[in-house]
Design an enzyme around this catalytic site. Structure first.
Site, mmCIF file in Angstrom:
data_model
loop_
_atom_site.group_PDB
_atom_site.id
_atom_site.type_symbol
_atom_site.label_atom_id
_atom_site.label_comp_id
_atom_site.label_asym_id
_atom_site.label_seq_id
_atom_site.Cartn_x
_atom_site.Cartn_y
_atom_site.Cartn_z
ATOM 1 N N GLY A 12 6.950 2.617 -0.059
ATOM 2 C CA GLY A 12 7.855 1.713 -0.766
ATOM 3 C C GLY A 12 7.847 2.124 -2.232
ATOM 4 C CB VAL A 81 -1.436 1.846 8.466
ATOM 5 C CG1 VAL A 81 -2.903 1.598 8.165
ATOM 6 C CG2 VAL A 81 -0.907 3.066 7.733
ATOM 7 C CD GLU A 169 19.269 -9.915 -6.619
ATOM 8 O OE1 GLU A 169 18.496 -9.524 -5.721
ATOM 9 O OE2 GLU A 169 19.486 -9.273 -7.660
ATOM 10 C CB ALA A 312 10.649 -3.159 -7.590
ATOM 11 C CE LYS A 372 19.789 -6.151 -9.218
ATOM 12 N NZ LYS A 372 18.459 -6.714 -9.212
HETATM 13 P P1 FAD Z 1 7.189 -2.096 -0.534
HETATM 14 O O1 FAD Z 1 8.245 -1.588 -1.427
HETATM 15 O O2 FAD Z 1 7.463 -3.273 0.319
HETATM 16 O O3 FAD Z 1 6.700 -0.891 0.388
HETATM 17 C C1 FAD Z 1 5.787 -1.045 1.421
HETATM 18 C C2 FAD Z 1 5.999 0.083 2.407
HETATM 19 O O4 FAD Z 1 4.943 0.063 3.364
HETATM 20 C C3 FAD Z 1 7.299 -0.036 3.199
HETATM 21 O O5 FAD Z 1 7.977 1.195 3.224
HETATM 22 C C4 FAD Z 1 6.834 -0.441 4.603
HETATM 23 O O6 FAD Z 1 7.675 0.041 5.631
HETATM 24 C C5 FAD Z 1 5.469 0.243 4.653
HETATM 25 N N1 FAD Z 1 4.564 -0.377 5.611
HETATM 26 C C6 FAD Z 1 4.295 -1.689 5.765
HETATM 27 N N2 FAD Z 1 3.385 -1.867 6.745
HETATM 28 C C7 FAD Z 1 3.075 -0.638 7.205
HETATM 29 C C8 FAD Z 1 2.203 -0.154 8.206
HETATM 30 N N3 FAD Z 1 1.459 -0.982 8.932
HETATM 31 N N4 FAD Z 1 2.144 1.181 8.407
HETATM 32 C C9 FAD Z 1 2.888 2.033 7.674
HETATM 33 N N5 FAD Z 1 3.734 1.641 6.728
HETATM 34 C C10 FAD Z 1 3.828 0.324 6.486
HETATM 35 N N6 FAD Z 1 11.565 -6.619 -7.659
HETATM 36 C C11 FAD Z 1 12.053 -6.276 -8.872
HETATM 37 O O7 FAD Z 1 11.281 -5.825 -9.734
HETATM 38 N N7 FAD Z 1 13.382 -6.435 -9.179
HETATM 39 C C12 FAD Z 1 14.289 -6.900 -8.282
HETATM 40 O O8 FAD Z 1 15.493 -7.001 -8.581
HETATM 41 C C13 FAD Z 1 13.796 -7.267 -6.974
HETATM 42 N N8 FAD Z 1 14.659 -7.709 -6.044
HETATM 43 C C14 FAD Z 1 14.188 -7.979 -4.786
HETATM 44 C C15 FAD Z 1 15.117 -8.388 -3.811
HETATM 45 C C16 FAD Z 1 14.680 -8.642 -2.521
HETATM 46 C C17 FAD Z 1 15.688 -9.026 -1.463
HETATM 47 C C18 FAD Z 1 13.287 -8.530 -2.200
HETATM 48 C C19 FAD Z 1 12.816 -8.815 -0.815
HETATM 49 C C20 FAD Z 1 12.374 -8.131 -3.165
HETATM 50 C C21 FAD Z 1 12.811 -7.855 -4.461
HETATM 51 N N9 FAD Z 1 11.912 -7.433 -5.449
HETATM 52 C C22 FAD Z 1 12.391 -7.104 -6.702
HETATM 53 C C23 FAD Z 1 10.469 -7.264 -5.156
HETATM 54 C C24 FAD Z 1 10.169 -5.813 -4.785
HETATM 55 O O9 FAD Z 1 11.055 -5.347 -3.793
HETATM 56 C C25 FAD Z 1 8.720 -5.650 -4.308
HETATM 57 O O10 FAD Z 1 7.876 -6.201 -5.270
HETATM 58 C C26 FAD Z 1 8.383 -4.173 -4.103
HETATM 59 O O11 FAD Z 1 9.117 -3.663 -3.019
HETATM 60 C C27 FAD Z 1 6.877 -3.975 -3.868
HETATM 61 O O12 FAD Z 1 6.610 -2.617 -3.747
HETATM 62 P P2 FAD Z 1 5.407 -2.128 -2.811
HETATM 63 O O13 FAD Z 1 5.321 -0.643 -2.967
HETATM 64 O O14 FAD Z 1 4.201 -2.934 -3.042
HETATM 65 O O15 FAD Z 1 5.875 -2.467 -1.335
#
Ligand code: FAD
Length: 401
Positions: A12, A81, A169, A312, A372
């Site tokens: 992610g 995982v 949104e 994010a 945006k």
């Molecule tokens: P993620 O981006 O969720 O990545 C996790 C990854 O791990 C994914 O690819 C998933 O498939 C993978 N994964 C999960 N479990 C497993 C497993 N068991 N085995 C292998 N892979 C696995 N934040 C902002 O800053 N600005 C915004 O405008 C914003 N808008 C958003 C809108 C929406 C609709 C949502 C839901 C969230 C938004 N966010 C925003 C929050 C942001 O998307 C998250 O904080 C961010 O994605 C977190 O990043 P991460 O790397 O921790 O996890």
């Protein structure tokens, strides 16, 4: 000498940006890097609401990971995982494979928090992943199709729980996307009801009076019914029950009331606080010397009382420092302390307008909508440089023709 093996769990925002950072920083032969993700695509989570309403092509939101990583520097594995053994330094996959690591990055993201409210897990639709957003799209089109047979008004009532960032949104996207979907299905849009339900006194309470008023005005202009100070008590397949005793006949409740860290963390045997892995100033999981955790799974305390939010923006800034610190560890250099710099937030309300705040500066309307897009393009630039921005822009233009 054996090359150290860095294993990154999750592609992610956190995992992918760490990977790109390592591709830049590590010298040839310095380490082997393996990135593991459930799917072979990375989804732009911040735009998942568009997939839910079908207002963006799939390929714009789900990007092929093998095309994003440099396969001469990173080995990408599709795999789920299931566990980690921090003592023996092994990652377990659903396929039965076991991957040994010297350094681990946990970036497994979030899950939808349902707060134990009856029926939400079973009947509401979360905006969690590309697949769960696609499920919203299928639910909407299914209801439009069935409405033509039974004319049941509950099929045309679309409710969004949560009037925060994601909630508004989603509401904006429904207002802009449903007229086209209705036309395609031969259903009169005038019969559609879009409802927003928020427990707090207003939508986006954290954005201040001016932006709250602007957002409420936009919702009104879209004919969206907003219920504030309203809590959801439960939900069934065809109705939402409110704590004030009202029941809304509705087949589609989209849940955007908050997230929690991936519950898989509970299996790892590492100490958790509020379901997250507490990390030190260098982003190492407390009590470990070779496990980093970033993004929504990490608990990073900005000060004694405040944890960084699951965004994010946080995940990407942490990823940058995580990449630097992994390189430093391998080279025996000093680690860098992570410092978060909030650059502001912008929430879109459909394609044409948005609301946002950068420092004390607030913005709304088309200017915020452009901001945006700038933020989204900046992320694409981090992942794939100007060529990825161009590719994604052309893709959208082609789909619009
Ligand atoms: P993620 O981006 O969720 O990545 C996790 C990854 O791990 C994914 O690819 C998933 O498939 C993978 N994964 C999960 N479990 C497993 C497993 N068991 N085995 C292998 N892979 C696995 N934040 C902002 O800053 N600005 C915004 O405008 C914003 N808008 C958003 C809108 C929406 C609709 C949502 C839901 C969230 C938004 N966010 C925003 C929050 C942001 O998307 C998250 O904080 C961010 O994605 C977190 O990043 P991460 O790397 O921790 O996890």
């Amino acid at each position: 000498m054996k090359k150290p093996h860095i294993v990154i769990l999750g592609a992610g925002y956190g995992g992918l940006v760490t990977t790109k950072k390592l591709e830049k920083l590590l010298r040839s032969g310095e380490a082997t890097v393996t990135l593991i993700n459930k799917h072979s695509y990375h989804y732009i989570t911040t735009q998942l609401h568009k997939i839910g309403v079908g207002t963006a092509p799939d390929r714009k939101i789900a990007l092929s990971i093998p095309e994003l990583v440099n396969d001469s520097k990173t080995r990408f594995m599709t795999g789920t995982v299931t566990n980690v053994n921090a003592e023996s330094q092994v990652v377990f996959l659903e396929s039965g494979e076991e991957i040994s690591y010297d350094y681990l990055v946990i970036a497994l993201g979030f899950e939808v928090a349902t707060f134990g409210i009856p029926g939400i897990k079973e009947h509401a639709f979360g905006i969690r992943s590309f697949r769960s957003s696609k499920a919203i799209y299928h639910q909407i089109t299914k209801q439009l199709t069935l409405y033509k047979e039974d004319h049941d008004p509950s099929r045309l009532t679309f409710a969004v729980a949560g009037g925060g960032f994601t909630g508004i949104e989603m509401l904006g996207e429904l207002a802009e996307g449903l007229p086209k979907l209705c036309e395609e299905h031969g259903v009169p849009f005038e019969n559609v009801k879009i409802i927003g339900i928020e427990a707090a006194e207003s939508l986006i309470p954290f954005f201040g009076d001016e932006l709250i008023a602007y957002t409420s005005h936009i919702m009104e202009s879209y004919n969206i019914d907003i219920f504030t100070s309203t809590k959801i008590k439960s939900c069934t397949e065809n109705a939402v029950q409110l704590e004030n005793g009202l029941e809304i006949p509705c087949r589609t409740l989209i849940w955007s009331c908050g997230v929690k860290a991936n519950s898989l963390l509970e299996r790892f045997g590492l100490p958790l606080v509020k379901g997250k892995l507490p990390v030190d100033k260098n982003l190492l999981v407390k009590g470990t010397e070779n496990i980093f955790c970033i993004g929504d799974c990490a608990l990073f305390m900005k000060d004694e009382k405040t944890a960084l939010p699951p965004t994010a923006q946080v995940a990407m800034q942490e990823a940058d420092v995580c990449g630097k610190n992994l390189t430093a560890l391998i080279r025996g250099e000093n680690l860098k302390a992570f410092e978060y710099h909030h650059k502001g937030s912008v929430a879109s309300i459909g394609d044409r307008t948005a609301v946002g705040k950068v420092g004390s500066f607030t913005m709304s309307g088309w200017f915020a909508a452009i901001m945006k897009r700038v933020i989204e393009n900046r992320y694409l630039f981090v992942l794939g440089g100007p060529s990825l921005i161009l590719k994604q822009t052309l893709l959208l233009k082609r789909e619009q023709l």
